[in-house]
Design an enzyme around this catalytic site. Structure first.
Site, PDB file in Angstrom:
ATOM      1  N   SER A 167       0.840  -1.193   0.000  1.00  0.00           N
ATOM      2  CA  SER A 167       0.000   0.000   0.000  1.00  0.00           C
ATOM      3  C   SER A 167       0.886   1.257   0.000  1.00  0.00           C
ATOM      4  O   SER A 167       1.705   1.418  -0.913  1.00  0.00           O
ATOM      5  CB  SER A 167      -0.960  -0.028   1.199  1.00  0.00           C
ATOM      6  OG  SER A 167      -1.963   0.948   1.055  1.00  0.00           O
TER       7      SER A 167
ATOM      8  N   ASP B 153      -9.728  -3.465  -6.432  1.00  0.00           N
ATOM      9  CA  ASP B 153      -9.141  -2.347  -5.708  1.00  0.00           C
ATOM     10  C   ASP B 153      -9.414  -1.029  -6.425  1.00  0.00           C
ATOM     11  O   ASP B 153      -9.287  -0.943  -7.654  1.00  0.00           O
ATOM     12  CB  ASP B 153      -7.636  -2.571  -5.571  1.00  0.00           C
ATOM     13  CG  ASP B 153      -6.959  -1.622  -4.601  1.00  0.00           C
ATOM     14  OD1 ASP B 153      -7.625  -0.718  -4.082  1.00  0.00           O
ATOM     15  OD2 ASP B 153      -5.753  -1.805  -4.358  1.00  0.00           O
TER      16      ASP B 153
ATOM     17  N   HIS C 119      -4.514  -9.736   1.068  1.00  0.00           N
ATOM     18  CA  HIS C 119      -3.527 -10.660   1.627  1.00  0.00           C
ATOM     19  C   HIS C 119      -3.421 -10.520   3.149  1.00  0.00           C
ATOM     20  O   HIS C 119      -2.971 -11.440   3.826  1.00  0.00           O
ATOM     21  CB  HIS C 119      -2.161 -10.419   0.984  1.00  0.00           C
ATOM     22  CG  HIS C 119      -1.637  -9.033   1.210  1.00  0.00           C
ATOM     23  ND1 HIS C 119      -2.225  -7.915   0.647  1.00  0.00           N
ATOM     24  CD2 HIS C 119      -0.600  -8.573   1.950  1.00  0.00           C
ATOM     25  CE1 HIS C 119      -1.566  -6.843   1.023  1.00  0.00           C
ATOM     26  NE2 HIS C 119      -0.579  -7.207   1.811  1.00  0.00           N
TER      27      HIS C 119
END
Length: 236
Positions: A68, A176, A210
């Site tokens: 991220s 996403d 994840h």
């Protein structure tokens, strides 16, 4: 510091731990975390605290990893190291590759994917606005999402000379909000940094899948992909 990479203004609310001389990498916003990470690399190159770096690590086989916003930071650190002169670079350090897991990039203009989230309203629109707030809190005062810390194209265009970046593995999630950003970054890394880039897209998954699904098949596929990438770029 290398003259090719002059320091950029830091936000007033940057992580206070840097003032105590600690390599505070984890929680700091991107502007402060980049020099913090560079400090950490120099610290490791000098042996760290004791002999554990020399005993368990190999600076000649270094991979920079980030998830991220950590992926954003890993990009900046990788480019900075790649553009350094031999004299300025941390001794014995060779960055063999970047692993960016759902990197958090942005720009002043929304992507088509982001616009669709805004049009959908409700929770999707809230997420898009929330990401805008993240950047507002992270960037230097007065900066917007055209900042080099947010926009990798602006970052690469601001460099005094082109940089040949290391190979990169970019992991993305199909659901996403940042999917288009990751694909955009991968193509730009190929054209602007001449990097060899591999892209993994986990279809049907959202940001941080994840982390939220630590025992899932998708998480195992990610770990396998990272392992294969590291082995393929290692000099051994």
């Amino acid at each position: 510091p290398d003259p090719q990479f002059p320091p950029l203004p830091l936000p007033e609310n940057s992580d206070p731990r840097h003032r105590r001389g600690l390599p505070a990498v984890a929680g700091a916003p991107p502007p402060r975390a980049v020099p913090d990470c560079m400090d950490a690399l120099y610290w490791a190159a000098k042996g760290g605290d004791g002999d554990w770096v020399a005993k368990y690590g190999n600076l000649a086989e270094c991979f920079l990893y980030g998830e991220s916003s950590g992926g954003t930071i890993a990009h900046h650190v990788g480019v900075r190291v790649a553009g350094m002169s031999t004299e300025a670079r941390p001794p014995r350090l060779a960055v063999r590759g970047l692993v960016l897991v759902q990197p958090f990039f942005g720009s002043a203009e929304r992507t088509a994917h982001e616009e669709s989230y805004v049009r959908q309203g409700s929770q999707q629109e809230l997420l898009a606005r929330w990401y805008d707030l993240f950047w507002k809190l992270s960037l230097p005062q007065g900066a917007d999402k055209s900042s080099p810390y947010c926009n990798p194209k602006a970052h690469l265009s601001s460099l005094p000379s082109p940089v040949n970046g290391p190979p990169a593995l970019v992991n993305l999630a199909g659901l996403d909000l940042l999917l288009d950003r990751g694909l955009w970054y991968a193509e730009m890394a190929r054209t602007h940094m001449k990097s060899k880039v591999e892209v993994m897209v986990a279809e049907g998954q959202d940001h941080n899948y994840h982390v939220n699904q630590p025992t899932s098949i998708q998480k195992n596929r990610l770990l396998t992909g990272i392992s294969q990438f590291i082995n393929s770029q290692s000099s051994r």
